[in-house]
Write a protein that holds these residues in place. Structure first.
Motif, PDB file in Angstrom:
ATOM      1  N   GLY A  20      76.715  94.134  32.113  1.00  0.00           N
ATOM      2  CA  GLY A  20      75.587  94.249  31.189  1.00  0.00           C
ATOM      3  C   GLY A  20      75.301  92.941  30.473  1.00  0.00           C
ATOM      4  N   ALA A  21      76.358  92.261  30.040  1.00  0.00           N
ATOM      5  CA  ALA A  21      76.188  90.981  29.351  1.00  0.00           C
ATOM      6  C   ALA A  21      75.609  89.938  30.301  1.00  0.00           C
ATOM      7  N   ASP A  22      76.022  89.982  31.560  1.00  0.00           N
ATOM      8  CA  ASP A  22      75.508  89.053  32.556  1.00  0.00           C
ATOM      9  C   ASP A  22      74.004  89.251  32.744  1.00  0.00           C
ATOM     10  N   ALA A  23      73.569  90.501  32.786  1.00  0.00           N
ATOM     11  CA  ALA A  23      72.138  90.789  32.947  1.00  0.00           C
ATOM     12  C   ALA A  23      71.348  90.309  31.726  1.00  0.00           C
ATOM     13  N   ILE A  24      71.873  90.558  30.538  1.00  0.00           N
ATOM     14  CA  ILE A  24      71.194  90.136  29.307  1.00  0.00           C
ATOM     15  C   ILE A  24      71.114  88.611  29.254  1.00  0.00           C
ATOM     16  N   LEU A  25      72.223  87.952  29.529  1.00  0.00           N
ATOM     17  CA  LEU A  25      72.254  86.491  29.488  1.00  0.00           C
ATOM     18  C   LEU A  25      71.327  85.892  30.538  1.00  0.00           C
ATOM     19  N   GLY A  26      71.266  86.509  31.715  1.00  0.00           N
ATOM     20  CA  GLY A  26      70.369  86.030  32.761  1.00  0.00           C
ATOM     21  C   GLY A  26      68.921  86.057  32.298  1.00  0.00           C
ATOM     22  N   GLY A  27      68.531  87.133  31.615  1.00  0.00           N
ATOM     23  CA  GLY A  27      67.170  87.233  31.087  1.00  0.00           C
ATOM     24  C   GLY A  27      66.883  86.183  30.029  1.00  0.00           C
ATOM     25  N   ILE A  28      67.850  85.950  29.164  1.00  0.00           N
ATOM     26  CA  ILE A  28      67.686  84.949  28.106  1.00  0.00           C
ATOM     27  C   ILE A  28      67.541  83.554  28.712  1.00  0.00           C
ATOM     28  N   LEU A  29      68.373  83.247  29.695  1.00  0.00           N
ATOM     29  CA  LEU A  29      68.310  81.925  30.327  1.00  0.00           C
ATOM     30  C   LEU A  29      67.008  81.746  31.108  1.00  0.00           C
ATOM     31  N   ARG A  30      66.543  82.806  31.748  1.00  0.00           N
ATOM     32  CA  ARG A  30      65.268  82.732  32.486  1.00  0.00           C
ATOM     33  C   ARG A  30      64.119  82.440  31.521  1.00  0.00           C
ATOM     34  N   LYS A  31      64.129  83.124  30.382  1.00  0.00           N
ATOM     35  CA  LYS A  31      63.082  82.914  29.379  1.00  0.00           C
ATOM     36  C   LYS A  31      63.153  81.487  28.823  1.00  0.00           C
ATOM     37  N   ALA A  32      64.352  81.021  28.501  1.00  0.00           N
ATOM     38  CA  ALA A  32      64.516  79.664  27.961  1.00  0.00           C
ATOM     39  C   ALA A  32      64.075  78.619  28.979  1.00  0.00           C
ATOM     40  N   ASP A  33      64.414  78.826  30.245  1.00  0.00           N
ATOM     41  CA  ASP A  33      64.005  77.903  31.303  1.00  0.00           C
ATOM     42  C   ASP A  33      62.478  77.875  31.417  1.00  0.00           C
ATOM     43  N   PHE A  34      61.860  79.040  31.355  1.00  0.00           N
ATOM     44  CA  PHE A  34      60.402  79.112  31.427  1.00  0.00           C
ATOM     45  C   PHE A  34      59.769  78.290  30.310  1.00  0.00           C
ATOM     46  N   TRP A  35      60.214  78.498  29.070  1.00  0.00           N
ATOM     47  CA  TRP A  35      59.607  77.790  27.941  1.00  0.00           C
ATOM     48  C   TRP A  35      59.909  76.291  27.995  1.00  0.00           C
ATOM     49  N   ASP A  36      61.062  75.909  28.533  1.00  0.00           N
ATOM     50  CA  ASP A  36      61.347  74.474  28.722  1.00  0.00           C
ATOM     51  C   ASP A  36      60.360  73.850  29.698  1.00  0.00           C
ATOM     52  N   ARG A  37      60.100  74.557  30.803  1.00  0.00           N
ATOM     53  CA  ARG A  37      59.190  74.025  31.816  1.00  0.00           C
ATOM     54  C   ARG A  37      57.741  73.989  31.339  1.00  0.00           C
ATOM     55  N   HIS A  38      57.370  74.873  30.428  1.00  0.00           N
ATOM     56  CA  HIS A  38      55.982  74.962  29.986  1.00  0.00           C
ATOM     57  C   HIS A  38      55.790  74.501  28.536  1.00  0.00           C
TER      58      HIS A  38
ATOM     59  N   ILE B 152      46.624  82.169  35.020  1.00  0.00           N
ATOM     60  CA  ILE B 152      46.611  82.133  36.485  1.00  0.00           C
ATOM     61  C   ILE B 152      46.366  80.700  36.952  1.00  0.00           C
ATOM     62  N   ALA B 153      45.442  80.001  36.304  1.00  0.00           N
ATOM     63  CA  ALA B 153      45.135  78.611  36.660  1.00  0.00           C
ATOM     64  C   ALA B 153      46.343  77.697  36.448  1.00  0.00           C
ATOM     65  N   HIS B 154      47.150  78.007  35.434  1.00  0.00           N
ATOM     66  CA  HIS B 154      48.370  77.223  35.176  1.00  0.00           C
ATOM     67  C   HIS B 154      49.503  77.600  36.117  1.00  0.00           C
ATOM     68  N   GLY B 155      49.327  78.661  36.909  1.00  0.00           N
ATOM     69  CA  GLY B 155      50.386  79.107  37.815  1.00  0.00           C
ATOM     70  C   GLY B 155      51.466  79.917  37.125  1.00  0.00           C
ATOM     71  N   ILE B 156      51.146  80.500  35.983  1.00  0.00           N
ATOM     72  CA  ILE B 156      52.117  81.278  35.221  1.00  0.00           C
ATOM     73  C   ILE B 156      52.018  82.765  35.569  1.00  0.00           C
ATOM     74  N   LEU B 157      50.806  83.256  35.718  1.00  0.00           N
ATOM     75  CA  LEU B 157      50.580  84.648  36.100  1.00  0.00           C
ATOM     76  C   LEU B 157      49.969  84.695  37.494  1.00  0.00           C
ATOM     77  N   LYS B 158      50.134  85.836  38.140  1.00  0.00           N
ATOM     78  CA  LYS B 158      49.480  86.079  39.423  1.00  0.00           C
ATOM     79  C   LYS B 158      48.891  87.479  39.412  1.00  0.00           C
ATOM     80  N   LYS B 159      47.827  87.645  40.168  1.00  0.00           N
ATOM     81  CA  LYS B 159      47.194  88.950  40.284  1.00  0.00           C
ATOM     82  C   LYS B 159      48.012  89.772  41.275  1.00  0.00           C
TER      83      LYS B 159
END
Length: 139
Positions: free
Chosen positions: A49-67, A115-122
């Motif tokens: 459970g902690a691994d899943a939570i941490l994975g989500g947190i790291l994914r979010k942090a990586d996203f905001w770092d890239r953008h 979508i133009a920034h490549g963040i969302l997709k239809k």
């Protein structure tokens, strides 16, 4: 984290499989093998459970770092954070409009910009059931 761990152990404590092991340990020959096995199973589930939570947190942090350099408005940031934090259902322009308290037209413009920034997709289904999701950047 301590509170969550305590909460999980309390939930596991009432597990029907755990009670016989605990009773045998307390009233039997003091062999703690069954109890230790139960405890390690609980711990293993908690690590998963902690691994899943941490994975989500790291994914979010990586996203905001890239953008970080992107000029996103407050509405876009609110909805993107909601998507990372466990948005239920599909993201539609009407849900966007309700979440951010704007018109459907403004919601559509915000979505098109992402979508133009490549963040969302239809998503595949179109027409009245048009929905959007995050572009999966995990490799």
């Amino acid at each position: 984290m301590t509170y969550q761990k305590s909460q999980r152990f309390q939930r596991h404590k009432v597990d029907p499989l755990a009670l016989p092991a605990t009773k045998r340990t307390q009233k039997g020959d003091l062999d703690i093998t069954d109890w230790t096995s139960w405890f390690l199973d609980c711990l293993d589930r908690d690590f998963d459970g902690a691994d899943a939570i941490l994975g989500g947190i790291l994914r979010k942090a990586d996203f905001w770092d890239r953008h970080a350099a992107r000029q996103l408005n407050a509405r876009q940031r609110i909805v993107l954070n909601r998507l990372f934090d466990g948005f239920e259902g599909k993201l539609t322009p009407s849900k966007w409009a309700k979440l951010t308290k704007v018109s459907q037209a403004t919601a559509a413009r915000d979505i098109e910009e992402l979508i133009a920034h490549g963040i969302l997709k239809k998503d595949a289904a179109g027409g009245r059931s048009t929905s959007y999701s995050l572009v999966d950047t995990q490799t």
